[in-house]
Motif scaffolding. Structure first.
Motif, short mmCIF file in Angstrom:
data_model
loop_
_atom_site.label_atom_id
_atom_site.label_comp_id
_atom_site.label_asym_id
_atom_site.label_seq_id
_atom_site.Cartn_x
_atom_site.Cartn_y
_atom_site.Cartn_z
N PRO A 95 -17.03 27.94 23.82
CA PRO A 95 -16.05 28.31 24.85
C PRO A 95 -16.59 29.41 25.75
O PRO A 95 -17.37 30.26 25.32
CB PRO A 95 -14.84 28.78 24.04
N GLU A 97 -15.48 32.35 28.74
CA GLU A 97 -14.36 33.18 29.20
C GLU A 97 -13.60 32.44 30.30
O GLU A 97 -14.18 31.96 31.26
CB GLU A 97 -14.89 34.52 29.75
N ASP A 99 -11.86 29.57 29.81
CA ASP A 99 -11.53 28.19 29.43
C ASP A 99 -10.07 28.13 28.99
O ASP A 99 -9.55 29.07 28.37
CB ASP A 99 -12.40 27.72 28.26
N THR A 100 -9.43 27.04 29.33
CA THR A 100 -8.02 26.91 28.97
C THR A 100 -7.79 25.67 28.13
O THR A 100 -8.60 24.74 28.12
CB THR A 100 -7.13 26.79 30.24
N PHE A 153 -3.10 28.29 26.80
CA PHE A 153 -3.93 29.28 26.13
C PHE A 153 -5.22 29.47 26.93
O PHE A 153 -5.75 28.52 27.50
CB PHE A 153 -4.26 28.84 24.70
N ILE A 154 -5.73 30.70 26.96
CA ILE A 154 -6.95 31.04 27.68
C ILE A 154 -7.92 31.65 26.69
O ILE A 154 -7.53 32.45 25.82
CB ILE A 154 -6.66 32.06 28.81
N TYR A 155 -9.23 31.30 26.83
CA TYR A 155 -10.24 31.84 25.93
C TYR A 155 -10.50 33.29 26.29
O TYR A 155 -10.72 33.64 27.44
CB TYR A 155 -11.54 31.03 26.00
N ASP A 156 -10.45 34.12 25.26
CA ASP A 156 -10.71 35.56 25.42
C ASP A 156 -11.94 35.89 24.58
O ASP A 156 -11.90 35.86 23.36
CB ASP A 156 -9.49 36.35 24.95
N PHE A 162 -8.67 32.02 21.50
CA PHE A 162 -7.76 31.75 22.60
C PHE A 162 -6.51 32.62 22.43
O PHE A 162 -6.04 32.87 21.32
CB PHE A 162 -7.35 30.27 22.60
N ARG A 163 -5.99 33.10 23.53
CA ARG A 163 -4.73 33.85 23.52
C ARG A 163 -3.76 33.14 24.43
O ARG A 163 -4.15 32.40 25.34
CB ARG A 163 -4.93 35.30 23.94
#
Length: 177
Positions: A95, A97, A99-100, A153-156, A162-163
């Motif tokens: 993943p 930064e 990515d959803t 969700f978005i990759y952190d 993912f958050r």
């Protein structure tokens, strides 16, 4: 030349003629039987040839259909192979930064994970949500209050996971959490 014909000679000639006619009838019967056998055999061979041609035609049609199906299957297999390669490359890169992904939730429980929100919207039609149904933000309502909702969700990279893209506003201190 003069020839004297006697009664006995005429009787012998008539007897020879009768034998010759009888022999001719026997030979004609044998010829007719042989002709009948030949015609029956010819009909049998013709029938076998016609059935062979029909079977060959049918097998040809079946083979052509099988070849079309094989070609379609090979094309589908090729497309799936390309998609697998793409997914393997994506998996190997890991993943990135930003990515959803979208999670389709059914009464608050995760149901299916999708690469995009559009994929999730499209799949809800298979679960009874009519295509083109307007989606509204859940806002402060709990996700268990909706039959279907989509959580983004978005990759952190800082947490290596993912958050949730939308976090509900925190409750005031005097209220229940």
């Amino acid at each position: 030349m003069i020839r004297i014909v006697t009664v006995s000679r005429i009787a012998r000639l008539e007897q020879d003629a009768d034998h010759a006619r009888e022999r001719a009838r026997d030979v004609q019967a044998q010829a007719d039987a042989a002709w009948g056998r030949h015609v029956r055999e010819l009909y049998a061979v013709t029938d076998r040839a016609e059935r062979s041609e029909a079977a060959t035609s049918e097998v040809g049609a079946i083979l052509a259909l099988a070849m079309e199906e094989l070609s379609a299957a090979q094309q589908e297999l090729l497309l799936k192979d390309i998609e697998l390669r793409r997914l393997r490359e994506e998996l190997q890169r890991g993943p990135v930064e930003g990515d959803t992904l979208a999670v389709l939730m059914h009464y608050g429980a995760p149901h299916t994970v999708y690469a995009s929100r559009e994929d999730a919207y499209a799949d809800t039609a298979t679960h009874g949500v009519p295509v083109g149904t307007p989606w509204v933000p859940a806002g402060e309502r709990p996700s268990s209050a909706s039959m279907w909702c989509i959580a983004a969700f978005i990759y952190d990279a800082s947490c290596n996971g993912f958050r949730r893209a939308f976090t509900p506003a925190p409750k005031a201190l005097g209220e229940a959490a």
